[in-house]
Design an enzyme around this catalytic site. Structure first.
Site, PDB file in Angstrom:
ATOM      1  N   HIS A 116       0.814  -1.230   0.000  1.00 41.08           N
ATOM      2  CA  HIS A 116       0.000   0.000   0.000  1.00 41.08           C
ATOM      3  C   HIS A 116       0.840   1.269   0.000  1.00 41.08           C
ATOM      4  CE1 HIS A 116      -3.524  -2.517   1.795  1.00 41.08           C
ATOM      5  NE2 HIS A 116      -3.416  -2.641   0.486  1.00 41.08           N
ATOM      6  N   CYS A 178       7.062  20.252 -11.345  1.00 39.09           N
ATOM      7  CA  CYS A 178       6.296  20.614 -12.540  1.00 39.09           C
ATOM      8  C   CYS A 178       5.567  21.937 -12.328  1.00 39.09           C
ATOM      9  CB  CYS A 178       5.306  19.502 -12.908  1.00 39.09           C
ATOM     10  SG  CYS A 178       3.989  19.244 -11.714  1.00 39.09           S
ATOM     11  N   GLY A 216      -0.764 -10.176  12.217  1.00 38.20           N
ATOM     12  CA  GLY A 216      -1.368  -8.891  12.568  1.00 38.20           C
ATOM     13  C   GLY A 216      -2.182  -8.243  11.469  1.00 38.20           C
ATOM     14  N   GLY A 244      -7.546 -10.862  16.503  1.00 38.50           N
ATOM     15  CA  GLY A 244      -8.947 -10.788  16.082  1.00 38.50           C
ATOM     16  C   GLY A 244      -9.276 -11.800  14.996  1.00 38.50           C
TER      17      GLY A 244
END
Ligand code: OAD
Ligand code: ZN
Length: 271
Positions: A116, A178, A216, A244
């Site tokens: 990500h 730019c 995790g 979880g």
């Protein structure tokens, strides 16, 4: 409690590791979902909203200005260090992380892929030029005096609660390469695809691996979950260390519902 994991690791020497926010909670970066896999944070900004609206970008960068110091100060914890040791022991084909905090790299892991992206890098949406987030932070503080002393609660993507502050005068710099392109953190937003070459590189590494170890992550996001699906299709066993529920619980060969720091440290101690 980790005895079954030790045996499993002995049988599968070359791992494709998938990590998520649960590896960084112990070092002060909160995760996204609760034990049931339900979202527990404020609604994230979508790619479409960010790109389509200057006010959304202003709000994003104001929150990010406040949250960044927590991100910048975070140091690797036990889970990050243990995974770096596992790599040095020759056990990791690829560590695919969904985290944007860069802490696996900081701990010494090198066979990593930031699925990500990374929050410490900023990208121009016109010319693609990349620059360090720290430089943008200095520029944000220079243009918005008075914001430096504000305190903020940490968040996993470096955002923080604005508590109703007026943003009409908030000044966000644009790209200097730019001359004007909008700047975006170099992370994948909701509504945005993971770059195709990153997905391909991960699939190639999966094909060279014996098994998948998840640490995790709730795997609720498809971009990470798909590699578990692919592993199962290829006949590779998948183990997970996660307190979880995960989206892949029924696909797992082994599930350790325990703390990642404790489990991974015990794995290292037994190497
Ligand atoms: P989640 O927050 O969805 O999952 C983290 C999991 O770690 C939860 O199931 C927790 O119960 C568990 N957990 C927390 N602390 C733990 C600990 N110390 N030991 C063991 N388990 C623990 O985070 P991710 O799966 O990483 O996407 O989320 C995936 C993606 O969703 C993120 O990368 C982010 C978010 O939208 C983007 O930013 C694109
Ligand atoms: Zn640019």
């Amino acid at each position: 409690a980790i005895e079954p994991l030790r045996g499993w690791l002995r049988r599968h020497p070359r791992l494709f590791v998938i990590t998520g926010a649960g590896c960084s909670t112990a070092v002060g970066i909160p995760d996204y979902r609760d034990e049931n896999g339900d979202w527990k944070r404020p609604q994230p900004v979508t790619y479409q909203a960010f790109m389509g609206d200057a006010a959304t970008r202003r709000r994003y960068w104001a929150r990010s200005l406040l949250g960044w110091p927590v991100m910048a100060r975070a140091r690797p914890g036990t889970a990050h260090r243990a995974l770096a040791q596992l790599e040095h022991a020759g056990r990791i084909e690829l560590l695919l992380t969904q985290n944007v905090d860069g802490l696996h790299h900081a701990a010494g892991s090198r066979r990593t892929l930031d699925l990500h992206g990374r929050v410490d890098t900023v990208r121009c949406m016109h010319c693609e030029a990349r620059s360090p987030r720290a430089i943008l932070q200095a520029e944000l503080l220079r243009r918005n005096p008075g914001w430096a002393q504000l305190q903020a609660a940490p968040a996993p993507d470096g955002d923080a609660d604005l508590q109703g502050r007026d943003l009409s005068g908030f000044d966000v710099p644009s790209c200097t390469h730019c001359g004007g392109g909008p700047l975006k953190p170099d992370v994948v937003f909701f509504g945005e695809n993971v770059p195709r070459e990153r997905v391909a590189a991960a699939h190639a590494a999966l094909a060279r691996s014996d098994a998948v170890l998840v640490a995790g992550s709730s795997l609720m996001v498809y971009s990470g979950y798909r590699f578990v699906q692919a592993a199962v299709r290829q006949g590779l066993p998948v183990a997970a260390i996660n307190q979880g529920r995960t989206r892949a619980d029924e696909l797992l060969a082994l599930k350790l519902a325990m703390d990642v720091d404790q489990a991974l440290q015990a794995v290292i101690d037994a190497l």
